[in-house]
Design a protein around this motif. Structure first.
Motif, short mmCIF file in Angstrom:
data_model
loop_
_atom_site.label_atom_id
_atom_site.label_comp_id
_atom_site.label_asym_id
_atom_site.label_seq_id
_atom_site.Cartn_x
_atom_site.Cartn_y
_atom_site.Cartn_z
N GLN A 1 -1.22 14.35 -64.64
CA GLN A 1 -0.84 14.17 -63.25
C GLN A 1 0.16 13.56 -63.09
N LYS B 1 3.04 15.52 -64.47
CA LYS B 1 3.64 16.59 -63.48
C LYS B 1 4.39 15.95 -62.45
N LEU B 2 4.16 15.03 -61.83
CA LEU B 2 4.91 14.50 -60.69
C LEU B 2 6.16 14.03 -61.22
N ALA C 1 0.54 24.21 -64.34
CA ALA C 1 0.13 23.96 -62.94
C ALA C 1 -0.41 25.22 -62.49
N SER D 1 -2.26 23.77 -56.89
CA SER D 1 -2.00 22.36 -57.21
C SER D 1 -0.61 21.93 -57.03
N ILE D 2 0.33 22.66 -57.15
CA ILE D 2 1.81 22.44 -57.03
C ILE D 2 1.91 22.08 -55.38
N ASP E 1 0.00 20.55 -53.72
CA ASP E 1 -0.54 19.26 -53.70
C ASP E 1 0.32 18.42 -54.09
N ASP E 2 1.00 18.78 -55.27
CA ASP E 2 2.13 17.68 -55.83
C ASP E 2 3.04 17.44 -54.99
N GLN F 1 2.02 14.71 -52.48
CA GLN F 1 2.10 13.80 -53.27
C GLN F 1 3.43 13.00 -53.27
#
Length: 332
Positions: free
Chosen positions: A7, A10-11, A44, A48-49, A51-52, A55
């Motif tokens: 995670q 990814k960020l 991903a 989920s993207i 959500d990313d 964030q």
């Protein structure tokens, strides 16, 4: 790879990709983001993207969304606006004390603060009339070294030179080291100057940084500057030349009001004498560059006092006249 580590990766990948490749005119699609994540072995799903992105917003990144055709995600507010970066690039490109190599390196770093698309607008050449880039790369680092000496209040030693007609360095004071307590750096007429207490001459003097070599911080603590004022010192020294300080009173034609306000600031007092003239008193160090500047204003300016300044200016005018009278006689 543990889920938490994946995670974080990814960020980081998404943040860097958005900062480098997106702006308001160039949003990134879901497919482009997924492709970049796969390239970094961090695949991903669509949800989920989303959500990313949320964030990243919570972490302080201004991620904006545009819906519809041609939509996607992009970075909105950046640390520097594009117009601000253009100003900084222009300043770096036109700065004479930076070498072309150093200018290019700094501009490259400024470009990294924008998207690759915006960076293309920063890749431009600024023309400044008769601007000659320095060939001395060490100036950039000397300025940093001098700032350190000022902050630490340490005496510095250096050699000081001038150039002769053969373009060779000639060191002043017979090549002896200067010992100076640095008080402040001055940027004037495209040159850096160091102002400080000269321990040999026992007075405040200033030196062109690009003519200083072998700058060394000594263990000796600097001399207390007391009430010495950097701004006032700079204002009094026209063109950063040494000379004789005085309160110089001038009589000027009215159209020159803007010229004097531009050159000496809004704080000077212009005293109307009649409808066509005003007088002004300048607190400055009279030097050859000042007389040259005054000469350029021609008969629109008259030196009134002090008497020695009136006489000095008259003598300089006579000396120039003598040069041309002699040349005319020789031609005849």
């Amino acid at each position: 790879m543990p889920k938490g580590t994946n995670q974080k990766r990814k960020l980081m990948v998404l943040a860097r990709f958005l900062q480098k490749h997106s702006d308001e005119e160039h949003p990134l699609t879901l497919g482009q983001l997924q492709e970049e994540l796969e390239r970094w072995n961090a695949p991903a799903e669509r949800k989920s993207i989303y959500d990313d992105m949320e964030q990243l917003r919570q972490l302080g990144l201004d991620v904006q969304t545009r819906r519809g055709v041609g939509g996607g995600w992009f970075i909105g507010q950046r640390d520097f606006e594009l117009a601000e970066l253009k100003l900084l690039v222009d300043a770096v490109q036109s700065s004479r004390f930076l070498t072309q190599k150093k200018s290019s390196a700094l501009i490259g770093k400024l470009e990294s603060l924008a998207s690759v698309h915006q960076a293309r607008q920063l890749q431009r050449q600024v023309y400044v009339d008769r601007r000659i880039k320095t060939m001395n790369e060490s100036i950039f680092y000397n300025v940093d070294r001098l700032h350190g000496a000022i902050g630490a209040n340490r005496v510095i030693s250096f050699h000081y030179f001038e150039m002769n007609m053969n373009k060779e360095r000639v060191f002043r004071r017979g090549g002896a080291e200067y010992q100076v307590t640095p008080y402040g750096l001055i940027w004037d007429n495209e040159n850096y100057y160091l102002a400080g207490w000269d321990h040999d001459r026992e007075e405040v003097r200033h030196y062109r940084v690009d003519k200083m070599t072998d700058i060394t911080l000594t263990p000796e603590r600097g001399r207390d500057r007391g009430s010495w004022d950097l701004e006032g010192y700079t204002r009094r020294h026209f063109g950063m030349y040494a000379g004789r300080p005085c309160q110089l009173r001038l009589r000027c034609a009215a159209p020159l009001a803007g010229v004097f306000l531009d050159r000496f600031g809004q704080d000077i007092m212009l005293v109307p004498q009649d409808e066509e003239h005003f007088t002004v008193t300048l607190d400055l160090v009279v030097s050859p560059p000042f007389w040259g500047w005054l000469f350029g204003l021609g008969a629109q300016v008259e030196v009134l006092s002090p008497a020695w300044a009136v006489e000095e200016f008259r003598q300089r005018l006579d000396q120039v006249q003598d040069v041309y009278d002699t040349a005319k006689t020789q031609e005849g």
